[in-house]
Design a protein around this motif. Structure first.
Motif, PDB file in Angstrom:
ATOM      1  N   PHE A 175      66.590  75.167  -2.535  1.00  0.00           N
ATOM      2  CA  PHE A 175      66.843  76.537  -2.956  1.00  0.00           C
ATOM      3  C   PHE A 175      67.720  76.574  -4.206  1.00  0.00           C
ATOM      4  N   HIS A 176      67.290  77.434  -5.139  1.00  0.00           N
ATOM      5  CA  HIS A 176      68.061  77.685  -6.347  1.00  0.00           C
ATOM      6  C   HIS A 176      69.098  78.776  -6.056  1.00  0.00           C
ATOM      7  N   ASP A 177      70.114  78.875  -6.895  1.00  0.00           N
ATOM      8  CA  ASP A 177      71.136  79.916  -6.727  1.00  0.00           C
ATOM      9  C   ASP A 177      70.557  81.315  -6.825  1.00  0.00           C
ATOM     10  N   ASN A 178      69.408  81.447  -7.517  1.00  0.00           N
ATOM     11  CA  ASN A 178      68.790  82.768  -7.667  1.00  0.00           C
ATOM     12  C   ASN A 178      67.899  83.147  -6.487  1.00  0.00           C
ATOM     13  N   GLY A 179      67.855  82.300  -5.457  1.00  0.00           N
ATOM     14  CA  GLY A 179      67.066  82.598  -4.262  1.00  0.00           C
ATOM     15  C   GLY A 179      65.659  82.038  -4.275  1.00  0.00           C
ATOM     16  N   GLN A 180      65.203  81.531  -5.427  1.00  0.00           N
ATOM     17  CA  GLN A 180      63.890  80.895  -5.489  1.00  0.00           C
ATOM     18  C   GLN A 180      63.961  79.511  -4.845  1.00  0.00           C
ATOM     19  N   ALA A 181      62.806  78.960  -4.520  1.00  0.00           N
ATOM     20  CA  ALA A 181      62.796  77.675  -3.819  1.00  0.00           C
ATOM     21  C   ALA A 181      61.597  76.836  -4.214  1.00  0.00           C
ATOM     22  N   VAL A 182      61.761  75.532  -4.075  1.00  0.00           N
ATOM     23  CA  VAL A 182      60.683  74.557  -4.203  1.00  0.00           C
ATOM     24  C   VAL A 182      60.425  73.983  -2.815  1.00  0.00           C
ATOM     25  N   LYS A 183      59.176  74.045  -2.372  1.00  0.00           N
ATOM     26  CA  LYS A 183      58.827  73.517  -1.052  1.00  0.00           C
ATOM     27  C   LYS A 183      58.127  72.181  -1.217  1.00  0.00           C
ATOM     28  N   ALA A 184      58.488  71.218  -0.366  1.00  0.00           N
ATOM     29  CA  ALA A 184      57.891  69.885  -0.467  1.00  0.00           C
ATOM     30  C   ALA A 184      57.769  69.260   0.911  1.00  0.00           C
ATOM     31  N   ASN A 185      57.002  68.187   0.976  1.00  0.00           N
ATOM     32  CA  ASN A 185      56.740  67.530   2.254  1.00  0.00           C
ATOM     33  C   ASN A 185      56.428  66.058   2.006  1.00  0.00           C
ATOM     34  N   ALA A 193      60.199  54.186   1.236  1.00  0.00           N
ATOM     35  CA  ALA A 193      61.409  54.794   0.696  1.00  0.00           C
ATOM     36  C   ALA A 193      61.196  55.208  -0.763  1.00  0.00           C
ATOM     37  N   LYS A 194      60.435  54.407  -1.501  1.00  0.00           N
ATOM     38  CA  LYS A 194      60.169  54.719  -2.899  1.00  0.00           C
ATOM     39  C   LYS A 194      59.379  56.011  -3.039  1.00  0.00           C
ATOM     40  N   ALA A 195      58.354  56.177  -2.203  1.00  0.00           N
ATOM     41  CA  ALA A 195      57.534  57.388  -2.273  1.00  0.00           C
ATOM     42  C   ALA A 195      58.339  58.620  -1.879  1.00  0.00           C
ATOM     43  N   PHE A 196      59.178  58.496  -0.852  1.00  0.00           N
ATOM     44  CA  PHE A 196      60.002  59.620  -0.419  1.00  0.00           C
ATOM     45  C   PHE A 196      61.000  60.006  -1.513  1.00  0.00           C
ATOM     46  N   ALA A 197      61.637  59.017  -2.131  1.00  0.00           N
ATOM     47  CA  ALA A 197      62.586  59.289  -3.203  1.00  0.00           C
ATOM     48  C   ALA A 197      61.897  59.964  -4.387  1.00  0.00           C
ATOM     49  N   GLU A 198      60.665  59.559  -4.670  1.00  0.00           N
ATOM     50  CA  GLU A 198      59.917  60.162  -5.770  1.00  0.00           C
ATOM     51  C   GLU A 198      59.601  61.628  -5.467  1.00  0.00           C
ATOM     52  N   ARG A 199      59.248  61.938  -4.214  1.00  0.00           N
ATOM     53  CA  ARG A 199      59.001  63.335  -3.840  1.00  0.00           C
ATOM     54  C   ARG A 199      60.262  64.174  -4.025  1.00  0.00           C
ATOM     55  N   LEU A 200      61.393  63.634  -3.627  1.00  0.00           N
ATOM     56  CA  LEU A 200      62.650  64.353  -3.802  1.00  0.00           C
ATOM     57  C   LEU A 200      62.952  64.588  -5.284  1.00  0.00           C
ATOM     58  N   ARG A 201      62.708  63.588  -6.117  1.00  0.00           N
ATOM     59  CA  ARG A 201      62.970  63.728  -7.543  1.00  0.00           C
ATOM     60  C   ARG A 201      62.044  64.773  -8.174  1.00  0.00           C
ATOM     61  N   GLN A 202      60.770  64.775  -7.762  1.00  0.00           N
ATOM     62  CA  GLN A 202      59.831  65.766  -8.281  1.00  0.00           C
ATOM     63  C   GLN A 202      60.271  67.177  -7.907  1.00  0.00           C
ATOM     64  N   ALA A 203      60.729  67.349  -6.680  1.00  0.00           N
ATOM     65  CA  ALA A 203      61.204  68.663  -6.243  1.00  0.00           C
ATOM     66  C   ALA A 203      62.437  69.086  -7.042  1.00  0.00           C
ATOM     67  N   ARG A 204      63.323  68.139  -7.312  1.00  0.00           N
ATOM     68  CA  ARG A 204      64.516  68.440  -8.104  1.00  0.00           C
ATOM     69  C   ARG A 204      64.128  68.894  -9.515  1.00  0.00           C
ATOM     70  N   GLU A 205      63.153  68.225 -10.117  1.00  0.00           N
ATOM     71  CA  GLU A 205      62.708  68.595 -11.457  1.00  0.00           C
ATOM     72  C   GLU A 205      62.132  70.006 -11.476  1.00  0.00           C
ATOM     73  N   GLN A 206      61.326  70.341 -10.465  1.00  0.00           N
ATOM     74  CA  GLN A 206      60.761  71.687 -10.398  1.00  0.00           C
ATOM     75  C   GLN A 206      61.853  72.726 -10.170  1.00  0.00           C
ATOM     76  N   LEU A 207      62.863  72.368  -9.390  1.00  0.00           N
ATOM     77  CA  LEU A 207      63.965  73.291  -9.127  1.00  0.00           C
ATOM     78  C   LEU A 207      64.641  73.721 -10.419  1.00  0.00           C
ATOM     79  N   ALA A 208      64.788  72.794 -11.359  1.00  0.00           N
ATOM     80  CA  ALA A 208      65.441  73.119 -12.627  1.00  0.00           C
ATOM     81  C   ALA A 208      64.663  74.193 -13.383  1.00  0.00           C
ATOM     82  N   PHE A 209      63.323  74.156 -13.310  1.00  0.00           N
ATOM     83  CA  PHE A 209      62.511  75.158 -14.001  1.00  0.00           C
ATOM     84  C   PHE A 209      62.670  76.551 -13.386  1.00  0.00           C
ATOM     85  N   LEU A 210      63.054  76.609 -12.099  1.00  0.00           N
ATOM     86  CA  LEU A 210      63.227  77.911 -11.451  1.00  0.00           C
ATOM     87  C   LEU A 210      64.402  78.686 -12.026  1.00  0.00           C
TER      88      LEU A 210
END
Length: 443
Positions: A175-185, A193-210
């Protein structure tokens, strides 16, 4: 060597066979799980627990009549057998009161099926460490579920099926401070562990665009990319009778025109029911071996999901579908578009991570409506400009996966069911993303 769960199931089966009377037939279904659940808020553990449960479904058949009863099991074999015998007696008293079942059809073959998938599950400490490292400074809200799931089936005709598989499923939103969110699974049977970490990083990158100013679009047709999670929502709608023999026979399928041969999907589209290697058992809850099926081949309808009752009612061949005739392991064949090239190929248009609240606006036309919500972005010249305000789409599957489909991605995502209602589910989808020339936004 059989697992403790299988041994308990076999003990119930032996007890039931010993109690059967002449003229009676039965089927016995079995479900069990041992699951660990962790709930997160602000990337911290807020609730942790384990669930160990098992249940049985007994169906008694005699002289064209059938009745069934479900019972919760415990760790005491003697007590479970006692409760099973009580259920058997209650069904014996119920059967004479019931009418003949005109569509009763039992599989009388003594088939055998056994699958035990013991892939190692991740250590909880590893999962928590990765979340802390990759998202510890973010508002991560989600749930982690992992552990073995068991399914069993046996009949008085000698059929016996056993399926046990380990799986994990991490479903979260940032969740972003503005209430928007990135959903991931991230889910599956083989942990990386590498694939899971990559999913987390991708979600973080999208969060910045929000955090960028929201883009408001007018209703109209827009070029769009539908990520696998968005495609999963569309595939979930097709499970509502799309491939069902009963729905097709009664004219209630959204894919009626496709199966009638009146229309075709894009030649890029091939759907399979891919049971082999999936989390789902290779037998149905009705007691038939499941088959891998080619449902749609290069845009043309081929096979349909047919349960035993539909086979009897409409003079068809049963192929192991459950009573609701929905896919248990739906697979859409990949295309040639690399996910790394999606933004460049999209050019200018919508990048849709998820869809929400889907329903049919015109079922015979396979027309769906729903909302964009989590992390839908406006893209110009291959660059994300900002998030798009929530909008409603209304479009036909015959358009999205037909004339307007430009390409499917080469990489696919395995999406396991996140449902824990009553018990963890075994359903899954294996889906690519889809680049479409036009998606209709209505408001």
């Amino acid at each position: 060597m059989s697992s403790p769960y299988q041994q308990r199931f076999e003990h119930l089966l032996d007890s039931l066979n010993a109690a059967l009377q002449p003229g009676e037939q039965f089927t016995l279904g079995y479900s069990a799980e041992q699951s660990r659940f962790i709930r997160f808020n602000h990337a911290k553990v807020r609730q942790a627990g384990e669930v160990a449960q098992a249940s049985a479904l007994l169906r008694l058949v005699r002289e064209g009549r059938q009745a069934e009863q479900q019972l919760t099991l415990c760790d005491d074999p003697h007590l479970d057998s006692q409760h099973l015998h009580q259920a058997l007696e209650q069904l014996r008293q119920t059967l004479p009161l019931l009418p003949l079942d005109p569509y009763l059809q039992l599989d009388e073959s003594a088939w055998r099926s056994h699958s035990q998938q013991d892939q190692a599950l991740p250590e909880l400490a590893e999962v928590l460490t990765l979340i802390e490292r990759e998202a510890g400074d973010l508002d991560l809200v989600g749930i982690y579920a992992a552990g073995p799931i068991c399914r069993g089936f046996a009949s008085s005709f000698g059929a016996f099926g056993w399926h046990q598989a380990n799986s994990f499923n991490i479903d979260w939103s940032l969740f972003h401070d503005n209430g928007q969110a990135v959903k991931a699974n991230y889910a599956g049977q083989t942990w990386s562990a590498k694939a899971f970490a990559e999913r987390l990083r991708q979600a973080r990158e999208q969060l910045a665009f929000l955090g960028r100013p929201a883009v408001t679009l007018k209703p109209g047709n827009y070029r769009a990319y539908l990520a696998p999670a968005a495609m999963e929502e569309i595939a979930g709608m097709l499970a509502w009778g799309g491939f069902s023999a009963q729905a097709l026979a009664t004219g209630n399928s959204p894919l009626q025109r496709l199966y009638n041969g009146d229309v075709r999907l894009s030649p890029l589209v091939s759907f399979d029911e891919q049971v082999a290697g999936s989390l789902s058992p290779a037998f149905s809850n009705e007691g038939s071996p499941r088959q891998d099926l080619r449902l749609v081949s290069e845009g043309r309808a081929i096979e349909r999901l047919t349960c035993a009752r539909s086979a009897a009612e409409f003079t068809l061949a049963a192929n192991g579908a459950d009573g609701h005739e929905s896919p248990c392991a739906l697979s859409l064949a990949p295309g040639s578009l690399a996910m790394a090239d999606v933004l460049e190929r999209l050019g200018t248009g919508l990048y849709i991570s998820n869809l929400w609240y889907l329903n049919y606006s015109d079922l015979p036309a396979a027309r769906m409506t729903g909302l964009t919500r989590f992390a839908t972005f406006w893209v110009e010249d291959g660059q994300i400009q900002g998030p798009v305000s929530t909008m409603r789409f209304d479009d036909s599957l015959y358009s999205l996966l037909g004339a307007q489909l430009e390409e499917l991605t080469r990489e696919r995502e395995m999406i396991l069911s996140t449902s824990t209602y009553g018990q963890r589910q075994t359903g899954s989808s294996h889906l690519p993303g889809a680049l479409v020339k036009a998606l209709t936004l209505t408001l």
